[in-house]
Design an enzyme around this catalytic site. Structure first.
Site, PDB file in Angstrom:
ATOM      1  N   ARG A   6       0.856  -1.202   0.000  1.00 37.02           N
ATOM      2  CA  ARG A   6       0.000   0.000   0.000  1.00 37.02           C
ATOM      3  C   ARG A   6       0.886   1.244   0.000  1.00 37.02           C
ATOM      4  O   ARG A   6       1.074   1.890  -1.010  1.00 37.02           O
ATOM      5  CB  ARG A   6      -0.947  -0.020   1.215  1.00 37.02           C
ATOM      6  N   GLU A 136      -4.296  10.483  10.494  1.00 35.97           N
ATOM      7  CA  GLU A 136      -3.367  11.048   9.512  1.00 35.97           C
ATOM      8  C   GLU A 136      -2.832  12.400   9.998  1.00 35.97           C
ATOM      9  O   GLU A 136      -3.570  13.214  10.542  1.00 35.97           O
ATOM     10  CB  GLU A 136      -4.085  11.229   8.162  1.00 35.97           C
TER      11      GLU A 136
HETATM   12  C1  LIG Z   1      -1.099   8.767   4.589  1.00 34.85           C
HETATM   13  C2  LIG Z   1      -1.339   8.253   3.278  1.00 34.85           C
HETATM   14  O1  LIG Z   1      -0.478   7.886   2.564  1.00 34.85           O
HETATM   15  S1  LIG Z   1      -2.919   8.200   2.829  1.00 34.85           S
HETATM   16  C3  LIG Z   1      -2.974   7.432   1.288  1.00 34.85           C
HETATM   17  C4  LIG Z   1      -4.347   7.349   0.880  1.00 34.85           C
HETATM   18  N1  LIG Z   1      -4.446   6.582  -0.316  1.00 34.85           N
HETATM   19  C5  LIG Z   1      -4.656   7.144  -1.496  1.00 34.85           C
HETATM   20  O2  LIG Z   1      -4.747   8.355  -1.665  1.00 34.85           O
HETATM   21  C6  LIG Z   1      -4.785   6.172  -2.601  1.00 34.85           C
HETATM   22  C7  LIG Z   1      -4.784   6.785  -3.940  1.00 34.85           C
HETATM   23  N2  LIG Z   1      -5.919   7.698  -4.082  1.00 34.85           N
HETATM   24  C8  LIG Z   1      -6.865   7.585  -5.026  1.00 34.85           C
HETATM   25  O3  LIG Z   1      -6.887   6.652  -5.820  1.00 34.85           O
HETATM   26  C9  LIG Z   1      -7.895   8.669  -5.071  1.00 34.85           C
HETATM   27  O4  LIG Z   1      -7.369   9.835  -4.474  1.00 34.85           O
HETATM   28  C10 LIG Z   1      -9.234   8.281  -4.389  1.00 34.85           C
HETATM   29  C11 LIG Z   1      -9.864   7.117  -5.140  1.00 34.85           C
HETATM   30  C12 LIG Z   1      -9.034   7.856  -2.958  1.00 34.85           C
HETATM   31  C13 LIG Z   1     -10.187   9.477  -4.393  1.00 34.85           C
HETATM   32  O5  LIG Z   1     -10.169  10.000  -5.669  1.00 34.85           O
HETATM   33  P1  LIG Z   1     -11.032  11.298  -6.089  1.00 34.85           P
HETATM   34  O6  LIG Z   1     -12.459  11.038  -5.762  1.00 34.85           O
HETATM   35  O7  LIG Z   1     -10.700  11.578  -7.503  1.00 34.85           O
HETATM   36  O8  LIG Z   1     -10.578  12.459  -5.121  1.00 34.85           O
HETATM   37  P2  LIG Z   1      -9.199  13.277  -5.044  1.00 34.85           P
HETATM   38  O9  LIG Z   1      -8.094  12.332  -5.058  1.00 34.85           O
HETATM   39  O10 LIG Z   1      -9.142  14.388  -6.002  1.00 34.85           O
HETATM   40  O11 LIG Z   1      -9.332  14.035  -3.628  1.00 34.85           O
HETATM   41  C14 LIG Z   1      -9.469  13.402  -2.477  1.00 34.85           C
HETATM   42  C15 LIG Z   1     -10.829  13.672  -1.841  1.00 34.85           C
HETATM   43  O12 LIG Z   1     -10.812  12.872  -0.673  1.00 34.85           O
HETATM   44  C16 LIG Z   1     -11.073  13.694   0.468  1.00 34.85           C
HETATM   45  N3  LIG Z   1     -10.384  13.094   1.604  1.00 34.85           N
HETATM   46  C17 LIG Z   1      -9.171  13.324   2.087  1.00 34.85           C
HETATM   47  N4  LIG Z   1      -8.940  12.556   3.165  1.00 34.85           N
HETATM   48  C18 LIG Z   1     -10.047  11.813   3.343  1.00 34.85           C
HETATM   49  C19 LIG Z   1     -10.438  10.852   4.283  1.00 34.85           C
HETATM   50  N5  LIG Z   1      -9.604  10.468   5.248  1.00 34.85           N
HETATM   51  N6  LIG Z   1     -11.625  10.267   4.159  1.00 34.85           N
HETATM   52  C20 LIG Z   1     -12.493  10.644   3.180  1.00 34.85           C
HETATM   53  N7  LIG Z   1     -12.192  11.568   2.248  1.00 34.85           N
HETATM   54  C21 LIG Z   1     -10.975  12.138   2.335  1.00 34.85           C
HETATM   55  C22 LIG Z   1     -10.565  15.053   0.071  1.00 34.85           C
HETATM   56  O13 LIG Z   1     -11.126  16.040   0.885  1.00 34.85           O
HETATM   57  C23 LIG Z   1     -11.030  15.108  -1.386  1.00 34.85           C
HETATM   58  O14 LIG Z   1     -12.424  15.350  -1.380  1.00 34.85           O
HETATM   59  P3  LIG Z   1     -13.117  16.579  -2.216  1.00 34.85           P
HETATM   60  O15 LIG Z   1     -12.821  16.297  -3.639  1.00 34.85           O
HETATM   61  O16 LIG Z   1     -14.562  16.451  -1.875  1.00 34.85           O
HETATM   62  O17 LIG Z   1     -12.478  17.822  -1.722  1.00 34.85           O
END
Ligand SMILES: CC(=O)SCCNC(=O)CCNC(=O)[C@H](O)C(C)(C)COP(=O)(O)OP(=O)(O)OC[C@H]1O[C@@H](n2cnc3c(N)ncnc32)[C@H](O)[C@@H]1OP(=O)(O)O
Length: 497
Positions: A6, A136
């Protein structure tokens, strides 16, 4: 908990296929014996979904499903549905551990956030999913909004969850802060399980992980080769060695002797090269280069430390180059079963120093050739000679090779096509060796070096690593033409074989 699949996959440019993820998961759980694996973030892609499904199917068959974890979001039903369909049973729910992130990213109040989290936890429970929770940006939260962090912890510790995960999301903590923040958190909630998650932005990942455990963290999140976003996470191999050597009262289930093989597999699948000086898993970290050190190894192991290569399934090697002394060379000769007189040894040492001065890499397998050359002796009998060849390269047609090779007294000739000139050459060679019922060794690494300066007629050095029996053998060729240098290296391998 290992999060190579991950957080490690968040290394820029890395994407594992589903079968690569399954292989890594199997190795980590069955050979390395980590306790838990985080294998993906929910909702990422169809490919990720297929990978998680493959892993959960396998884990369920082996009674290991409770060890497979998926990072999820505070997003109502979305992550839960994704996990359910993928067959995963443990979620690592990503919640906000600093007021800064909560206010500016989610744009919610603590009360709204806690209500959303409670709803996800309740739904997860109904679906038979157990829940761990990430805070986080917890490290920055402890610095800038500790009241919010403790409010969140008061709320979370009253929920039906297993573990709370404390990430230093941006790798900004010092070791002293890692200790202080983990200790104050663990002391306040003595019955709660806490994981600590260190990043390596200041190269402090291992130190911070060590301090986290000293302060009472019950689990660590680590990745193979320290892979991960930006500068990566705390690396599995060094963190385990540090815990074993500096905190022996803390026991882990990890088998040190399996750490190197998983590291090499992850290197191959990810395409991210392990730096040669990376502790424990880098190519050179158990190689003595300096003559004085090699000499001291013979005299009461003066240059040995607790960090013995055999612990990690590795071997001590002695480099050959301009800083070699007699002892380096003797150590290599012993492995090859060759004995030289003092005078001969001096001459061979001198030649190796000269080659090193010219920036040429000398591999142990070059030694017989150097000895024949320097002593005009027959340290190596040339049984196999590539006599003649024609290689073609053209646009839109497959490269081909025709070659003539003398093996012993007999001359063989074969032709073949391939994906490149060298591949065509190897395919023709394989046909010849098939006539002798001999399989050629597997090529496991192929590196080409040219001296800096950008001249296209510069000498080009090709070093090929072959897997012969249980040994890795490196052979070297040097020519102004890259393919010719690869063919030279191959001829050396054929003679060693
Ligand atoms: C500490 C870490 O490393 S955390 C790693 C988390 N993992 C990832 O990010 C995996 C890769 N991410 C992805 O594939 C994508 O970002 C997804 C599928 C999760 C979401 O994709 P999208 O819907 O296109 O959203 P995008 O990436 O632009 O933005 C993230 C959204 O998540 C929201 N968000 C951020 N943190 C969280 C959370 N903990 N829980 C829910 N939503 C969250 C943001 O506010 C943003 O929402 P908004 O667009 O309403 O403002």
């Amino acid at each position: 908990m290992d999060t190579t699949l991950r957080d490690g996959e968040q290394t820029s440019g890395v994407s594992f296929s589903a079968s690569e993820k399954l292989t890594i998961a199997q190795l980590l759980l069955q050979e390395v014996k980590v306790n838990r694996l985080e294998v993906a973030s929910a909702r990422v892609s169809d490919g990720e979904f297929q990978a998680v499904k493959k892993i959960t199917d396998w884990a369920a068959q082996h009674g290991l499903l409770d060890k497979i974890e998926v990072l999820t979001f505070v997003d109502g039903e979305a992550s839960i549905q994704w996990m359910q369909k993928a067959g995963a049973k443990v979620m690592n729910l990503l919640t906000k551990g600093s007021l800064n992130h909560l206010t500016h990213q989610l744009k919610k109040t603590p009360e709204q956030h806690f209500a959303d989290i409670r709803q996800v936890i309740e739904r997860a429970k109904e679906e038979g999913i157990s829940v761990n929770v990430y805070l986080e940006d917890w490290s920055n939260g402890m610095r800038s909004s500790p009241d919010y962090v403790f409010e969140a912890l008061d709320f979370l510790t009253a929920q039906p969850i297993q573990r709370i995960m404390l990430p230093d999301t941006l790798g900004v903590l010092t070791p002293a802060e890692s200790y202080k923040f983990v200790k104050s958190t663990v002391d306040r909630y003595p019955n709660q399980h806490f994981d600590f998650h260190a990043h390596n932005d200041y190269d402090l990942g291992v130190s911070n992980a060590l301090e986290g455990v000293k302060a009472g963290a019950h689990g660590l999140h680590l990745t193979v080769n320290g892979m991960g976003e930006r500068a990566g996470n705390a690396p599995l191999a060094s963190t385990i060695a540090v815990l074993n050597d500096f905190l022996p009262e803390v026991k882990t289930s990890v088998r040190e002797e399996s750490l190197y093989s998983v590291s090499k597999i992850v290197e191959t699948f990810s395409g991210i090269r392990i730096p040669s000086n990376k502790p424990l898993v880098g190519e050179n970290v158990f190689t003595q280069t300096a003559g004085i050190h090699a000499d001291g190894d013979k005299k009461n192991n003066l240059y040995f430390s607790k960090l013995m290569p055999e612990r990690f399934g590795r071997q001590r090697l002695y480099a050959l180059g301009k800083t070699s002394g007699k002892a380096n060379i003797e150590n290599n000769l012993r492995d090859l079963g060759i004995t030289l007189s003092d005078d001969e040894l001096k001459k061979v040492t001198q030649r190796i120093i000269e080659l090193g001065d010219r920036k040429e890499v000398v591999t142990p397998e070059d030694l017989p050739y150097i000895i024949s050359d320097v002593l005009d002796s027959e340290a190596i009998e040339e049984k196999v000679t590539v006599l003649n060849y024609v290689l073609t390269h053209s646009k839109n047609l497959k490269p081909s090779a025709t070659l003539q090779v003398r093996i012993g007294e007999k001359v063989f000739e074969e032709s073949a096509q391939g994906d490149g000139q060298y591949d065509a050459f190897m395919n023709a060679l394989k046909k010849i060796y098939a006539q002798l019922h001999t399989e050629l060794p597997m090529l496991t690494d192929y590196t080409v070096r040219i001296p800096p300066g950008g001249k296209t007629d510069a000498l080009c050095e090709t070093i090929i690593t072959w897997s012969i029996g249980d040994r890795d053998v490196k052979t070297r060729g040097l020519d102004s033409d890259q393919t010719v240098s690869a063919i030279q290296a191959t001829q050396k391998m054929l003679n060693l074989l």
